[in-house]
Design an enzyme around this catalytic site. Sequence first.
Site, short mmCIF file in Angstrom:
data_model
loop_
_atom_site.label_atom_id
_atom_site.label_comp_id
_atom_site.label_asym_id
_atom_site.label_seq_id
_atom_site.Cartn_x
_atom_site.Cartn_y
_atom_site.Cartn_z
N MET A 21 0.85 -1.20 0.00
CA MET A 21 0.00 0.00 0.00
C MET A 21 0.89 1.25 0.00
O MET A 21 0.45 2.34 0.36
CB MET A 21 -0.94 -0.01 1.20
CG MET A 21 -1.90 -1.20 1.15
SD MET A 21 -3.46 -0.93 2.00
CE MET A 21 -2.91 -0.65 3.65
N GLY A 22 2.15 1.08 -0.39
CA GLY A 22 3.04 2.23 -0.49
C GLY A 22 3.63 2.63 0.84
O GLY A 22 3.62 1.86 1.80
N HIS A 25 9.06 1.08 3.26
CA HIS A 25 10.14 1.12 4.26
C HIS A 25 11.02 -0.12 4.04
O HIS A 25 10.77 -0.90 3.10
CB HIS A 25 9.57 1.18 5.68
CG HIS A 25 8.53 0.13 5.95
ND1 HIS A 25 8.80 -1.22 5.93
CD2 HIS A 25 7.20 0.24 6.21
CE1 HIS A 25 7.71 -1.90 6.20
NE2 HIS A 25 6.70 -1.04 6.36
N GLY A 27 11.18 -2.89 5.39
CA GLY A 27 10.46 -4.17 5.36
C GLY A 27 10.02 -4.48 3.94
O GLY A 27 10.23 -5.58 3.43
N HIS A 28 9.42 -3.47 3.27
CA HIS A 28 9.02 -3.67 1.87
C HIS A 28 10.24 -3.94 0.99
O HIS A 28 10.21 -4.77 0.08
CB HIS A 28 8.31 -2.42 1.32
CG HIS A 28 7.03 -2.08 2.01
ND1 HIS A 28 6.86 -0.96 2.78
CD2 HIS A 28 5.85 -2.73 2.03
CE1 HIS A 28 5.62 -0.92 3.23
NE2 HIS A 28 4.99 -1.98 2.80
N LYS A 140 5.17 -10.02 9.16
CA LYS A 140 4.58 -9.16 10.21
C LYS A 140 3.07 -9.34 10.17
O LYS A 140 2.41 -9.41 11.19
CB LYS A 140 4.96 -7.69 10.04
CG LYS A 140 4.41 -6.87 11.21
CD LYS A 140 4.84 -5.43 11.15
CE LYS A 140 4.08 -4.64 10.12
NZ LYS A 140 2.63 -4.52 10.46
N ASP A 141 2.53 -9.43 8.95
CA ASP A 141 1.10 -9.67 8.76
C ASP A 141 0.88 -11.17 8.61
O ASP A 141 0.40 -11.65 7.58
CB ASP A 141 0.61 -8.92 7.52
CG ASP A 141 0.85 -7.43 7.63
OD1 ASP A 141 0.26 -6.81 8.52
OD2 ASP A 141 1.65 -6.88 6.84
N SER A 176 6.62 -0.65 10.03
CA SER A 176 5.25 -0.56 9.54
C SER A 176 5.04 0.86 9.02
O SER A 176 5.58 1.82 9.59
CB SER A 176 4.28 -0.82 10.70
OG SER A 176 2.99 -0.32 10.38
O1 PAF Z 1 -0.18 -5.81 3.48
C1 PAF Z 1 -0.60 -4.87 2.78
O2 PAF Z 1 0.05 -3.85 2.60
C2 PAF Z 1 -1.98 -5.01 2.14
O3 PAF Z 1 -2.87 -5.67 2.97
C3 PAF Z 1 -1.94 -5.65 0.74
C4 PAF Z 1 -1.48 -7.11 0.81
C5 PAF Z 1 -1.03 -4.87 -0.18
C6 PAF Z 1 -3.35 -5.67 0.13
O4 PAF Z 1 -3.83 -4.36 -0.02
#
Ligand code: PAF
Length: 270
Positions: A21-22, A25, A27-28, A140-141, A176
């Site tokens: 979702m942009g 950081h 983590g991404h 994390k999720d 996060s």
């Molecule tokens: O984890 C996230 O950032 C969101 O839930 C995802 C997987 C991009 C879906 O919108």
Amino acid sequence: MKEFSAAAKAEGKKIALVPTMGALHDGHISLIDRARSLADVVVVSVFVNPTQFGPNEDYDKYPRQLEADAQKCREHSADVVFAPSPSDIYAPDASTFVSEEQISQNLCGLSRPKHFRGVTTVVTILFNIVKPDFGVFGEKDAQQVSIIERMVRDLFMDVQIVRAPIVREESGLALSSRNKYMTPAERDGATRIRKSLLAGKALVDDGCTNIDRIKALVINTVTDAKTRVVYVEVVDAKTSLPVSELKIGQCRISMAVWYGQTRLIDNIII
Ligand code: PAF
């Protein structure tokens, strides 16, 4: 995006998708690096998905910084940033949703009733558009990944889900995009989340298998004047379903807390 993917596939290339979702950081970035190691083409989607936010949640204030995100993607050799608008994804009269109906009833699903339906719907849409061979998600999720794995299995989707480990600040706070909402003092206080998980793990390492005692210690350790515990649960590490018996190395303590005005989640394998 569909044309790009079709052309890449026609050339025999493998595609990895990192859905985000942009407000990217480190983590991404670790997910992008992982994707890079798996496939010929790395696609990063940046889409703040309206259907996974409840009516009083932070959809409007969620950080949006597409240019900075695109720059990070370039630096980490992603090939495509796919950043659709809500109207590209959802027709005004869209009325079809994908919902997983077991795992999503627990943990975050209890306090965010339609959240996971929004996640599974948008992830399905992204998979249908990008047609990835791999989808890379962060642990994390953990509940989210368990739900997506279940969905992919149940619906025979042609994508392999890859889990990547949690990335933390030096303080232990899990990275996060929502950490941006906290003041420096709150970020400091929120490190008690990680400390409480480590306390729970230490109790297990000392031989305790009593789930109520483990949960109580985590709750006591995390609690201060700014904390409101949403849940602390011991769950199966793979499915994220609550367990009644602790199996060493196969369980996870998962928790969500409000720290001040910010809702945070974290977990640890025990
Ligand atoms: O984890 C996230 O950032 C969101 O839930 C995802 C997987 C991009 C879906 O919108």
